[in-house]
Write an enzyme that holds these catalytic residues in place. Sequence first.
Site, PDB file in Angstrom:
ATOM      1  N   ASP A 155       0.857  -1.173   0.000  1.00  0.00           N
ATOM      2  CA  ASP A 155       0.000   0.000   0.000  1.00  0.00           C
ATOM      3  C   ASP A 155       0.905   1.238   0.000  1.00  0.00           C
ATOM      4  O   ASP A 155       2.116   1.137   0.227  1.00  0.00           O
ATOM      5  CB  ASP A 155      -0.888  -0.052   1.250  1.00  0.00           C
ATOM      6  CG  ASP A 155      -1.697   1.205   1.443  1.00  0.00           C
ATOM      7  OD1 ASP A 155      -2.391   1.613   0.498  1.00  0.00           O
ATOM      8  OD2 ASP A 155      -1.631   1.787   2.545  1.00  0.00           O
ATOM      9  N   ASP A 174      -0.201   5.187   0.983  1.00  0.00           N
ATOM     10  CA  ASP A 174      -0.398   6.197   2.016  1.00  0.00           C
ATOM     11  C   ASP A 174      -0.535   5.553   3.393  1.00  0.00           C
ATOM     12  O   ASP A 174      -1.291   4.601   3.583  1.00  0.00           O
ATOM     13  CB  ASP A 174      -1.638   7.040   1.706  1.00  0.00           C
ATOM     14  CG  ASP A 174      -1.501   7.739   0.367  1.00  0.00           C
ATOM     15  OD1 ASP A 174      -0.672   8.644   0.273  1.00  0.00           O
ATOM     16  OD2 ASP A 174      -2.207   7.355  -0.581  1.00  0.00           O
ATOM     17  N   GLY A 230      -5.436   2.074  -3.404  1.00  0.00           N
ATOM     18  CA  GLY A 230      -6.768   2.525  -3.798  1.00  0.00           C
ATOM     19  C   GLY A 230      -6.718   3.696  -4.749  1.00  0.00           C
ATOM     20  O   GLY A 230      -7.736   4.064  -5.340  1.00  0.00           O
ATOM     21  N   LYS A 278      -8.134  -5.509  -2.880  1.00  0.00           N
ATOM     22  CA  LYS A 278      -6.712  -5.640  -3.189  1.00  0.00           C
ATOM     23  C   LYS A 278      -6.256  -7.097  -3.210  1.00  0.00           C
ATOM     24  O   LYS A 278      -5.353  -7.447  -3.979  1.00  0.00           O
ATOM     25  CB  LYS A 278      -5.873  -4.848  -2.192  1.00  0.00           C
ATOM     26  CG  LYS A 278      -5.999  -3.339  -2.317  1.00  0.00           C
ATOM     27  CD  LYS A 278      -5.024  -2.641  -1.381  1.00  0.00           C
ATOM     28  CE  LYS A 278      -5.191  -1.142  -1.403  1.00  0.00           C
ATOM     29  NZ  LYS A 278      -4.225  -0.450  -0.518  1.00  0.00           N
ATOM     30  N   ASP A 328      -2.066  -0.715   5.967  1.00  0.00           N
ATOM     31  CA  ASP A 328      -2.344  -0.038   7.237  1.00  0.00           C
ATOM     32  C   ASP A 328      -3.815   0.207   7.504  1.00  0.00           C
ATOM     33  O   ASP A 328      -4.189   0.564   8.622  1.00  0.00           O
ATOM     34  CB  ASP A 328      -1.612   1.309   7.290  1.00  0.00           C
ATOM     35  CG  ASP A 328      -2.286   2.368   6.411  1.00  0.00           C
ATOM     36  OD1 ASP A 328      -2.532   2.087   5.208  1.00  0.00           O
ATOM     37  OD2 ASP A 328      -2.579   3.462   6.920  1.00  0.00           O
TER      38      ASP A 328
END
Length: 272
Positions: A10, A12, A46, A196, A219
Amino acid sequence: MTQIKMIATDVDGTFLNDQRQYNHERFSAQLARLKAANIRFAVASGNHLGHLHKVFAPTPAVQTFVAENGGLIVDHHHTLFEAPMPTDVAHAVVDALMTDATLRPHAFRLSGAHGTYVSRDSKPLDLDAQNYFFDNLVTVDDPRNVNDTIYKVNGEWPHSSVQHVVDQLNTRFANQIHATPSGFGSIDIIAPHMNKAVGVTQLAQSWGIDSSEVAAFGDNGNDKEMIAHVGLGIAMCNGTEAVRSVADLITPTDNNHDGVLDVIDSILADKV
């Protein structure tokens, strides 16, 4: 432990620090070591593809992206897989967001193949953040009239109401959409049964890699399925409890202290 043949991360709150930066020199050196060890690297986010290209421009060796929460997979500018929302469903979701006071967000956007469409009267909570995450903004009078391939609808709500809205949307549009928290008070609304984990699995299979041979970092809520599904699911120590509860490993350091890069070093040293 099964040998790791692919790493997905991921962005951010995970790969990037809170200033939206990463250690370019250290990561570039790791990419060279990963290539020598025949370990593939991919971004699983995303965010839309154009934004991810900008984030990783300082390290051009990164060429594989699972974007839009798995809805679009691109490897070296070649589209391997895409799962857009049906147009009528996207428009129905937008209509609900615009007309139902219990669902109305501060702002929402349609992430499409040719632009990110935002209503003229939209009031994002953080305009700078919108301009950072969505560099291909197209202002429209009525998002219900957008005619494009739509990968997701993204909206902003007060943090305290995010899970409530997610539950409402998934109930109201059961088997038509998948709504998931994406951090910073945002919700991503994507095609049903898409996440995902699905995207990363599709990518791994295209490379002849089993899910048990994949390590993945995340996260937040939209990382949970991926973390739970892969062979080595790694939650950031700064991540949500929901993600940490399904992880095989929690990073010793957070996203502001090279948490991902530290664990990649451990993977390369076969110490995880």
